[in-house]
Enzyme design. Structure first.
Site, mmCIF file in Angstrom:
data_model
loop_
_atom_site.group_PDB
_atom_site.id
_atom_site.type_symbol
_atom_site.label_atom_id
_atom_site.label_comp_id
_atom_site.label_asym_id
_atom_site.label_seq_id
_atom_site.Cartn_x
_atom_site.Cartn_y
_atom_site.Cartn_z
ATOM 1 N N TYR A 1 -57.940 21.304 -1.749
ATOM 2 C CA TYR A 1 -58.813 20.788 -3.158
ATOM 3 C C TYR A 1 -57.413 20.657 -3.860
ATOM 4 C CZ TYR A 1 -60.058 25.549 -4.035
ATOM 5 O OH TYR A 1 -59.966 26.821 -4.248
ATOM 6 N N LYS A 2 -56.087 21.073 -3.701
ATOM 7 C CA LYS A 2 -55.943 20.774 -5.206
ATOM 8 C C LYS A 2 -54.866 19.780 -4.905
ATOM 9 C CE LYS A 2 -55.322 26.326 -5.747
ATOM 10 N NZ LYS A 2 -56.443 26.453 -6.934
ATOM 11 N N ARG B 1 -51.102 26.704 -18.223
ATOM 12 C CA ARG B 1 -50.831 26.142 -16.784
ATOM 13 C C ARG B 1 -50.874 24.632 -16.974
ATOM 14 N NH1 ARG B 1 -53.316 28.251 -11.330
ATOM 15 N NH2 ARG B 1 -54.322 26.666 -11.895
ATOM 16 N N PHE C 1 -51.935 35.063 -4.836
ATOM 17 C CA PHE C 1 -53.580 35.221 -5.934
ATOM 18 C C PHE C 1 -54.142 36.078 -5.118
ATOM 19 C CE2 PHE C 1 -57.724 32.710 -6.086
ATOM 20 C CZ PHE C 1 -58.081 32.425 -7.214
ATOM 21 N N ASP D 1 -48.794 31.129 2.087
ATOM 22 C CA ASP D 1 -50.449 31.023 1.325
ATOM 23 C C ASP D 1 -50.077 29.111 0.654
ATOM 24 O OD1 ASP D 1 -51.557 29.719 -0.314
ATOM 25 O OD2 ASP D 1 -52.706 31.571 -0.299
#
Lengths: 412, 412
Positions: A224-225, A371, A128, A199
């Site tokens: 938050y995922k 996605r 990312f 990560d």
């Protein structure tokens, strides 16, 4: 479009699904199939009540006393222990707070200090970008700088040479879902004299992660995922206990001091993982994450991953059967990917907007990726099949070809 | 102990107080006089409803769509504009997010880059230690390092020599309340070729601050003290617009990128203050701060400061009249201090615990400071007089001399 056979299989799988009751722990909007929990997890029903109590009772009534009496001061450590179980970490090796980016900055600096004679951070083009930006910022600051070497994901293993200080990777690619072999790469890095920074943004809460078993050195991750902590929830970081004693924080702050309330003018690091803490933790965000993590109580992450593979498998089967214009991006083998699948799609942005308008929420990632995240605690097998049918209809019937679906929003 | 004359004066002042109706905008516990709003501001009544809506409607129903549809992406900028008014900043020069410590790190690095040929950061022993810890961390990272020169607060002006790169000060001393003359010191620093970094933790929302008028270069501040944003609320930072174009962020992150959703592998800073942003903002914390700041709508900060001076004046008069064992710490002249007063007190920790047990909440700062913050939006003149009477009774009657008041809590 309906897939009668897939629907029947999905119904049977749902009936036998040990995770099915967990869906009742979440708020999900009527008429929506939510396949974007890899961007923002759904709201656990325990959160609003907990936050209301934090506001009215702890803040409103308790005021400053709640740092002690409501345990705010220890709350991040309690949340960290819950996350530690999900990522196979030692309980006192995780710290909750700040953003993932800030935590990359902190842990990458700590990693580099362990290998002072080398000047290369190896990463891949599937990382990312913010992780790489944090590394760029650090390289601009650190005496002597360092090289950020970006290779293709499949080149990582062969690129770990004896000039590499840190191998910094996101385990699961945010676009394609491709998953690195954390254990093998970590072993390879160690053999070459490097340390690793993983990560876990798309891993924690989605897959069985075993930081201890992999021998990982440092890790960061997102709240938050798949952890469902809410928009912009606090992130976390991990430092292997073997490194903690020698870690000097790049971003020292008062709550990482050995004696915060002595208010010394000079910094002395706290003995444990707390030394990596910088400022005062945001209690609302940490409390929301704490309540959210209860949905994982008693959950076996291997069972979660198996269901995710079934969900994604049904979805891909449906899409590919009905729709030749979408090309799978990333690995077909569930063992090689995270809890998401992606397709290349021409006009992918408009396709996703049209799909959302029909109640199936995924997301778009430039340049052409649509996605879909599979979150087994609240997505059913029937959801996966229906989402595939809707996507196929949107593409086959060109339902995306309306001007309103092509206007880019700020967040895309 | 009762001060009949002071009570009468206080009652008259309350009756004429234009800010008195603002008290109704806060939740305050029954039987408590709260003089610790300089550590954690009281709960504005608008916050719980706002947060409930963010949770149920925006997160729960809107899910990922709320970044656009509920305006989460622009929320930090809207909050920043509210803060800008309170601190005399240009509306687009403030960024909300992270902790104060992280923001010190970011802005100090930016300040140092403006003066590349000098290697001294001048601060004083009244600065909050975390600011100095952040500077230590940065000094350990930056090529060549720099010297952190700590002088006494009254020595600052004379210590600004031509080797000083940055004058880094907290405007209002967290222990004594002593206030620096921001305009004079900034002018002095500029004349000597230095830039300034002001920590407004005890200023924002307490005093009229005029960053533009003072010609300040950088500033940071806290969201959870006088701004009432809740425990661990997001902090803020300020960069004077004249510096923005040349500021390279130490901690770059994806939401500070010129095109965050292009997901480029290389960092390009956003044109404005957004370049100083690192990770994803914590929406719950930012939304709470947003709702909290509405209590300042239409409020003239000069009126707030005048009332604070009257509150503190009544309190000091009462304490000093009744109690010879407490010695004022910091300036007597309200023009020279912030919105708090402190006393040296033997056994200050136990004194404060006993006082809290009697419903007057202030706090203790090592080694011997009992500290009282005056927050004119929700503290009345009668509160100030009654608090003085209670404190005098606790000290004079040695009410603090019980074992239970001497057991230190984690947060003291």
């Amino acid at each position: 479009m309906v897939f009668a056979d897939l629907e029947a299989r999905a119904a049977a799988l749902d009936a036998a699904d040990p995770l099915a009751p967990r869906r009742g722990l979440f708020h999900l909007p009527e008429g929506v199939i939510y396949l974007d929990g890899n961007s923002l997890g759904a709201l656990p029903l325990s959160v609003p009540g907990r936050i209301a109590a934090v506001l009215r009772e702890e803040w409103g009534e308790g005021l400053i006393r709640s740092w002690n009496e409501a345990g705010w001061i220890d709350l991040p450590a309690r949340v960290a222990a819950k996350i530690a179980r999900l990522i196979g970490a030692e309980p006192n090796a995780v710290l909750v707070g700040d953003s993932t980016t800030v935590n990359v900055f902190k842990t990458l600096d700590a990693a580099l200090r362990l290998v002072p004679d080398r000047r290369v951070v190896l990463t891949d083009s599937g990382n990312f970008p913010t992780d790489i930006y944090a590394a760029e910022g650090l390289a601009g600051l650190r005496a002597g700088g360092f090289e950020i070497r970006i290779v293709r994901p499949d080149e990582v293993a062969s690129a770990i040479g004896d000039d590499v200080a840190v191998v910094m990777l996101t385990e699961v690619d945010y676009r394609t879902g491709r998953r690195h072999d954390m254990k093998a790469i970590t072993a390879h890095a160690h053999a070459a004299g490097a340390v690793t920074l993983w990560d876990l943004a798309h891993s924690a809460g989605a897959l069985p992660v075993d930081l201890v078993g992999a021998g990982a050195d440092f890790a960061v991750g997102c709240g938050y995922k798949y952890l469902n902590g809410g928009p912009g929830a606090p992130a976390f970081l991990y430092v292997a206990p073997r490194h903690l004693g020698s870690v000097t924080p790049a971003l020292p702050g008062w709550l990482g001091h050995a004696a915060p309330f002595a208010f010394d003018l000079g910094y002395r690091p706290a003995p444990g993982i707390e030394r990596m803490r910088t400022g005062t933790p945001g209690v609302l965000g940490v409390a929301a994450l704490d309540a959210a993590l209860d949905v994982f109580e008693g959950v076996d992450m291997a069972v979660v991953a198996e269901k995710a593979a079934r969900l994604a498998g049904l979805f891909v089967e449906g899409v590919e059967r009905a729709c030749r214009d979408l090309v799978l991006a990333g690995p077909r083998d569930p063992a090689l990917r995270g809890s998401q699948v992606s397709f290349h799609a021409e006009e992918g942005y408009a396709v996703m907007q049209a799909l959302i308008a029909r109640g199936v929420i995924g997301d778009f990632r430039a340049p052409d990726i649509v996605r879909f995240g599979f979150t087994p605690l609240y997505v059913s097998h029937r959801d996966a099949v229906r989402a595939a049918a809707t996507l196929a209809a949107v593409v086959n019937e060109r339902l995306w070809d309306e001007p309103r679906f092509k206007v880019k929003a700020k967040v895309t």
